[in-house]
Design a protein around this motif. Structure first.
Motif, PDB file in Angstrom:
ATOM      1  N   GLU A  53      14.252  19.029   5.532  1.00 40.08           N
ATOM      2  CA  GLU A  53      13.487  18.608   6.732  1.00 40.08           C
ATOM      3  C   GLU A  53      12.519  19.674   7.266  1.00 40.08           C
ATOM      4  O   GLU A  53      11.787  19.292   8.376  1.00 40.08           O
ATOM      5  CB  GLU A  53      14.529  18.347   7.718  1.00 40.08           C
ATOM      6  N   CYS A  54      12.399  20.653   6.638  1.00 36.77           N
ATOM      7  CA  CYS A  54      11.198  21.632   6.977  1.00 36.77           C
ATOM      8  C   CYS A  54       9.858  21.375   6.440  1.00 36.77           C
ATOM      9  O   CYS A  54       9.041  22.208   6.533  1.00 36.77           O
ATOM     10  CB  CYS A  54      11.623  23.021   6.628  1.00 36.77           C
ATOM     11  N   THR A  55       9.765  20.170   5.678  1.00 42.85           N
ATOM     12  CA  THR A  55       8.605  19.895   5.067  1.00 42.85           C
ATOM     13  C   THR A  55       7.276  19.899   6.083  1.00 42.85           C
ATOM     14  O   THR A  55       6.237  20.190   5.804  1.00 42.85           O
ATOM     15  CB  THR A  55       8.723  18.591   4.628  1.00 42.85           C
ATOM     16  N   VAL A  56       7.573  19.542   7.284  1.00 44.43           N
ATOM     17  CA  VAL A  56       6.362  19.257   8.035  1.00 44.43           C
ATOM     18  C   VAL A  56       6.031  20.762   8.477  1.00 44.43           C
ATOM     19  O   VAL A  56       4.712  20.689   8.904  1.00 44.43           O
ATOM     20  CB  VAL A  56       7.103  18.644   9.395  1.00 44.43           C
ATOM     21  N   PHE A  57       6.436  21.616   8.277  1.00 46.47           N
ATOM     22  CA  PHE A  57       6.050  23.105   8.321  1.00 46.47           C
ATOM     23  C   PHE A  57       5.129  23.751   7.368  1.00 46.47           C
ATOM     24  O   PHE A  57       4.608  24.723   7.385  1.00 46.47           O
ATOM     25  CB  PHE A  57       6.966  24.085   9.112  1.00 46.47           C
ATOM     26  N   PHE A 106       2.350  18.068  13.320  1.00 45.98           N
ATOM     27  CA  PHE A 106       3.112  18.399  14.567  1.00 45.98           C
ATOM     28  C   PHE A 106       4.475  17.415  14.888  1.00 45.98           C
ATOM     29  O   PHE A 106       4.613  17.485  16.026  1.00 45.98           O
ATOM     30  CB  PHE A 106       2.209  18.573  15.811  1.00 45.98           C
ATOM     31  N   ASP A 107       4.809  16.852  13.833  1.00 50.89           N
ATOM     32  CA  ASP A 107       6.029  16.056  14.019  1.00 50.89           C
ATOM     33  C   ASP A 107       7.407  16.838  14.028  1.00 50.89           C
ATOM     34  O   ASP A 107       7.960  16.412  13.199  1.00 50.89           O
ATOM     35  CB  ASP A 107       5.848  14.458  13.112  1.00 50.89           C
ATOM     36  N   TYR A 108       7.493  17.526  15.090  1.00 46.48           N
ATOM     37  CA  TYR A 108       8.827  18.196  15.116  1.00 46.48           C
ATOM     38  C   TYR A 108       9.100  18.605  16.399  1.00 46.48           C
ATOM     39  O   TYR A 108       8.549  18.614  17.510  1.00 46.48           O
ATOM     40  CB  TYR A 108       8.361  19.612  14.476  1.00 46.48           C
ATOM     41  N   SER A 109      10.455  18.669  16.612  1.00 44.70           N
ATOM     42  CA  SER A 109      11.238  19.140  17.735  1.00 44.70           C
ATOM     43  C   SER A 109      11.359  20.738  17.928  1.00 44.70           C
ATOM     44  O   SER A 109      11.129  21.404  17.012  1.00 44.70           O
ATOM     45  CB  SER A 109      12.410  18.469  18.143  1.00 44.70           C
ATOM     46  N   GLN A 110      11.564  21.125  18.981  1.00 51.56           N
ATOM     47  CA  GLN A 110      11.916  22.624  19.372  1.00 51.56           C
ATOM     48  C   GLN A 110      13.192  22.912  18.549  1.00 51.56           C
ATOM     49  O   GLN A 110      13.298  23.972  18.291  1.00 51.56           O
ATOM     50  CB  GLN A 110      12.081  23.127  20.924  1.00 51.56           C
ATOM     51  N   GLU A 111      14.139  22.196  18.405  1.00 51.84           N
ATOM     52  CA  GLU A 111      15.331  22.097  17.665  1.00 51.84           C
ATOM     53  C   GLU A 111      15.031  22.494  16.114  1.00 51.84           C
ATOM     54  O   GLU A 111      15.712  23.334  15.513  1.00 51.84           O
ATOM     55  CB  GLU A 111      16.521  21.334  17.948  1.00 51.84           C
ATOM     56  N   LEU A 112      14.040  21.632  15.776  1.00 49.22           N
ATOM     57  CA  LEU A 112      13.704  21.742  14.214  1.00 49.22           C
ATOM     58  C   LEU A 112      12.855  22.982  14.030  1.00 49.22           C
ATOM     59  O   LEU A 112      13.234  23.502  12.975  1.00 49.22           O
ATOM     60  CB  LEU A 112      12.856  20.377  13.965  1.00 49.22           C
ATOM     61  N   CYS A 116      14.145  25.674  11.239  1.00 49.08           N
ATOM     62  CA  CYS A 116      13.305  26.050  10.111  1.00 49.08           C
ATOM     63  C   CYS A 116      12.515  27.384  10.410  1.00 49.08           C
ATOM     64  O   CYS A 116      11.565  27.415   9.693  1.00 49.08           O
ATOM     65  CB  CYS A 116      12.243  24.688   9.899  1.00 49.08           C
ATOM     66  N   ALA A 117      13.070  28.268  11.243  1.00 47.68           N
ATOM     67  CA  ALA A 117      12.453  29.622  11.202  1.00 47.68           C
ATOM     68  C   ALA A 117      12.347  30.203  10.106  1.00 47.68           C
ATOM     69  O   ALA A 117      11.350  31.067  10.079  1.00 47.68           O
ATOM     70  CB  ALA A 117      13.379  30.347  12.378  1.00 47.68           C
ATOM     71  N   LEU A 118      13.048  30.031   8.997  1.00 48.49           N
ATOM     72  CA  LEU A 118      12.881  30.651   7.503  1.00 48.49           C
ATOM     73  C   LEU A 118      13.381  29.566   6.679  1.00 48.49           C
ATOM     74  O   LEU A 118      14.679  29.202   6.863  1.00 48.49           O
ATOM     75  CB  LEU A 118      13.669  31.702   7.643  1.00 48.49           C
ATOM     76  N   PHE A 119      12.526  29.183   5.863  1.00 48.74           N
ATOM     77  CA  PHE A 119      12.664  28.322   4.586  1.00 48.74           C
ATOM     78  C   PHE A 119      12.036  28.690   3.320  1.00 48.74           C
ATOM     79  O   PHE A 119      11.213  29.430   3.415  1.00 48.74           O
ATOM     80  CB  PHE A 119      12.741  26.887   5.066  1.00 48.74           C
ATOM     81  N   ASP A 120      12.446  28.097   2.376  1.00 47.68           N
ATOM     82  CA  ASP A 120      11.782  28.255   1.056  1.00 47.68           C
ATOM     83  C   ASP A 120      10.999  26.984   0.677  1.00 47.68           C
ATOM     84  O   ASP A 120      11.364  26.045   0.783  1.00 47.68           O
ATOM     85  CB  ASP A 120      12.858  28.620   0.092  1.00 47.68           C
ATOM     86  N   GLN A 121      10.051  27.316  -0.059  1.00 45.64           N
ATOM     87  CA  GLN A 121       9.025  26.380  -0.684  1.00 45.64           C
ATOM     88  C   GLN A 121       8.877  26.585  -2.293  1.00 45.64           C
ATOM     89  O   GLN A 121       8.575  27.756  -2.509  1.00 45.64           O
ATOM     90  CB  GLN A 121       7.680  25.932   0.076  1.00 45.64           C
ATOM     91  N   THR A 122       8.888  25.511  -3.080  1.00 46.61           N
ATOM     92  CA  THR A 122       8.595  25.939  -4.618  1.00 46.61           C
ATOM     93  C   THR A 122       7.311  25.348  -4.860  1.00 46.61           C
ATOM     94  O   THR A 122       7.031  24.047  -4.560  1.00 46.61           O
ATOM     95  CB  THR A 122       9.709  25.099  -5.169  1.00 46.61           C
ATOM     96  N   LEU A 123       6.635  26.263  -5.388  1.00 46.71           N
ATOM     97  CA  LEU A 123       5.056  25.857  -5.615  1.00 46.71           C
ATOM     98  C   LEU A 123       4.892  25.971  -7.177  1.00 46.71           C
ATOM     99  O   LEU A 123       5.560  26.690  -7.942  1.00 46.71           O
ATOM    100  CB  LEU A 123       4.191  26.809  -5.039  1.00 46.71           C
TER     101      LEU A 123
END
Length: 205
Positions: A53-57, A106-112, A116-123
Motif C-alpha cells: 500500500e506504500c506504492t503511492v510514495f 498524492f493519493d494518500y491520507s495522513q494515516e497512510l 508508510c514512514a519507512l518501507f522497502d522497494q525492490t528495484l
C-alpha cells in the motif's frame, strides 16, 4: 502549456545555477523509447513495495506526462558545486487537472503516511534485484500537500526528494546526497525552488 511551464521554470531555476530543458525535444525522445503497456501497474514499472500500500510514495513514473499532450510538462536541473564534487537537483513539473495529479502522486491520507514512514522497494539492477529502503517525512508548509522522501541502500543515504501539490501543478524534485551539498541544504533549496515556482505561477494567472 509546455511553453509557459518552461518559461516559469527558467525564471526560477536560473538564479540558482539551473536551467530548464527543451520539453518538445524531451517528448520526442521519450516517444521513441519502448513504452510499458498502458495496463502496467506502478509496482510493475518501478518495482514492488513492502508493504504494497506504500506504492503511492515511491518514485513517480516521472515522464509519463511526456506522452500526454493534454498535460503540461517541463523539466530541468540545478547544478551544485561543493567541497566534495558536483551535485545535481532534478526538477520535474506537471500541470493538469487537480484530480489527475492527486491520483498520480498524492493519493494518500495522513494515516497512510504514518503507516508508510519507512518501507522497502525492490528495484531491478545490473547485478539483480536490489532492495532500497525509503523513508517518508512530512514536507515543508508549501502548497496543499508536500512530503520528503529519503532513499537508503545498504544503510547509506542515496538521495532525497521533495514532492509538492499546489492547485493544478505537481512538482517533483530529487537530489543526490553527500556530494556537493548536504541533505539539509538540498531540502532547503528544493523547498525554496518549489515556493518560488508556485509564486511565479500564481502571478501569471
Amino acid at each position: 502549456m509546455d511553453q509557459e511551464l518552461m518559461a516559469i521554470s527558467s525564471k526560477v531555476l536560473e538564479p540558482h545555477g539551473g536551467r530548464a530543458e527543451d520539453t518538445a525535444m524531451a517528448r520526442k525522445s521519450y516517444a521513441l523509447m519502448t513504452q510499458p503497456p498502458a495496463s502496467a501497474s506502478p509496482s510493475a514499472l518501478l518495482g514492488p513495495t513492502e508493504p504494497p500500500e506504500c506504492t503511492v510514495f515511491h518514485r513517480a513514473w516521472q515522464h509519463e506526462a511526456q506522452l500526454d499532450p493534454s498535460m503540461g510538462f517541463a523539466l530541468g536541473e540545478v547544478f551544485n558545486l561543493g567541497d566534495h564534487g558536483v551535485g545535481m537537483i532534478f526538477f520535474d513539473v506537471r500541470s493538469g487537472p487537480r484530480e489527475v495529479l492527486m491520483r498520480a502522486d498524492f493519493d494518500y491520507s495522513q494515516e497512510l503516511m504514518v503507516h508508510c514512514a519507512l518501507f522497502d522497494q525492490t528495484l531491478s539492477g545490473a547485478t539483480g534485484p536490489q532492495k532500497v529502503t525509503i523513508e517518508v517525512l512530512p514536507g515543508p508548509d508549501i502548497g496543499e500537500k508536500a512530503y520528503v522522501i529519503r532513499q537508503f541502500f545498504n544503510g547509506n543515504n542515496m538521495a532525497v526528494g521533495l514532492r509538492v501539490l499546489s492547485g493544478t501543478v505537481s512538482l517533483d524534485m530529487g537530489s543526490n546526497t553527500g556530494m556537493a551539498i548536504s541533505e539539509e541544504e538540498a531540502v532547503s533549496l528544493m523547498s525554496q525552488i518549489a515556493q518560488e515556482f508556485i509564486d511565479a505561477a500564481v502571478k501569471r494567472q
